[in-house]
Design an enzyme around this catalytic site. Structure first.
Site, PDB file in Angstrom:
ATOM      1  N   CYS A 114      -4.355  55.951  20.517  1.00 29.66           N
ATOM      2  CA  CYS A 114      -4.126  55.865  18.769  1.00 29.66           C
ATOM      3  C   CYS A 114      -5.354  56.266  17.695  1.00 29.66           C
ATOM      4  O   CYS A 114      -6.072  55.054  17.570  1.00 29.66           O
ATOM      5  CB  CYS A 114      -2.737  55.247  18.346  1.00 29.66           C
ATOM      6  N   ASP A 216      -1.726  68.560  25.512  1.00 31.76           N
ATOM      7  CA  ASP A 216      -0.678  70.223  24.805  1.00 31.76           C
ATOM      8  C   ASP A 216      -0.281  70.355  26.271  1.00 31.76           C
ATOM      9  O   ASP A 216      -0.965  71.951  26.424  1.00 31.76           O
ATOM     10  CB  ASP A 216      -2.581  71.093  25.157  1.00 31.76           C
ATOM     11  N   ALA A 238       3.832  64.656  26.121  1.00 32.53           N
ATOM     12  CA  ALA A 238       4.952  64.046  25.081  1.00 32.53           C
ATOM     13  C   ALA A 238       5.998  65.018  24.407  1.00 32.53           C
ATOM     14  O   ALA A 238       6.903  65.243  24.322  1.00 32.53           O
ATOM     15  CB  ALA A 238       3.586  63.574  23.777  1.00 32.53           C
TER      16      ALA A 238
END
Length: 315
Positions: A114, A216, A238
């Site tokens: 993160c 991506d 995601a």
């Protein structure tokens, strides 16, 4: 949480590693703050998603506060295999959190990727890629303290500018018994730059445990291409799944059936309106005109959304 959790306890927990030995690309729903919660996981599992992650949970809060446990972690007997992702910087705190979820989940993942400022300032997330000994220590502690050998312990990382450091981090984690590693193919500073799939390939070639590629991937075709480019054993998605939860089943855009399924699941789970609505905004992004978005995106109640879907799409 506990009503659902008691029910979950009756179910047969699975060994996520079996997925990686199946010979197929493992299709994975990424940890997404606010979004990869039980209702959405239930939806993507209907559309060929093999493995789901919870949103990232701060382990220290989770261990300390029953309120945090109730709000952050909900599951049920159909929600498997399931990985709970934690942000942690102390081995014992991660162990304590892992022990709490162990009866109800199939593994934990340590977030080392993160890049958000708050996380890094707290010593969580992507700053851990520069602390391979600490990562190794945390993995080792969980491995030693969780009795179930089928319970997976994985990590999710970003890459260094100097890839040798990333390979070193991965090899240290592998030596400590990490189950698999998910690699987001960007450095901490990179946001929308192209993903370095070549770096993921080099990491994969340097390791003998499974490697999951992330970054991506918007369609099933993208997933297959990335698998061929990198040799990765799994593909984690995601935003591509937010836009099209049926992506892994081969749909180019969200089918109406999937929108109907989301409405049914979200209502059944009592999903808060904002979350229910946001998911629909993502799902319908590609199938609605600018004018339609102007109307749909400002609706402010579940009944208004249901009326709109019924009037315009027969949902």
């Amino acid at each position: 949480m506990f009503g659902d959790i008691v029910e979950a306890k009756q179910c047969q927990l699975q060994d996520p590693m079996d997925l990686f030995h199946s010979g197929q690309i493992v299709k994975i729903c990424a940890p997404m703050v606010r979004y990869s919660k039980l209702a959405f996981r239930t939806l993507v599992r209907k559309y060929s998603c093999d493995l789901c992650y919870t949103p990232m949970i701060v382990a220290a809060d989770f261990v300390r506060s029953a309120k945090a446990r109730d709000s952050e972690f909900t599951t049920n007997k159909g929600d498997h295999p399931l990985i709970v992702q934690f942000a942690a910087k102390e081995a014992q705190v991660l162990c304590d959190a892992a022990r709490i979820v162990c009866p109800f989940a199939d593994g934990i993942d340590l977030n080392c990727g993160c890049p958000q400022r708050w996380a890094m300032a707290e010593g969580y997330g992507a700053c851990l890629i520069n602390k391979p000994e600490l990562v190794r220590d945390m993995v080792r502690h969980v491995r030693n303290q969780i009795d179930n050998p089928r319970f997976s312990v994985s990590i999710k990382i970003r890459i260094h500018e100097d890839l040798k450091r990333t390979v070193d981090l991965c090899q240290k984690a592998e030596a400590t018994g990490v189950s698999w590693i998910t690699v987001h193919g960007r450095s901490v500073e990179e946001r929308h730059q192209p993903v370095h799939y070549d770096a993921i390939k080099i990491i994969k070639q340097s390791m003998s445990i499974p490697i999951v590629a992330n970054g991506d991937i918007k369609t099933l075709k993208d997933a297959e291409n990335v698998h061929h480019l990198t040799g990765a054993d799994g593909i984690m998605v995601a935003r591509g799944l937010l836009a099209n939860p049926a992506m892994f089943a081969g749909y180019e855009e969200t089918p109406l059936k999937c929108i109907q399924d989301w409405v049914d699941i979200a209502l059944e789970h009592g999903t808060p309106f904002t979350c229910f609505h946001h998911h629909l905004m993502y799902m319908m992004e590609r199938v609605t005109s600018k004018q339609e978005k102007k109307v749909f995106n400002v609706l402010s109640s579940t009944s208004a959304v249901l009326d709109y879907l019924s009037d315009h799409y027969g949902v």
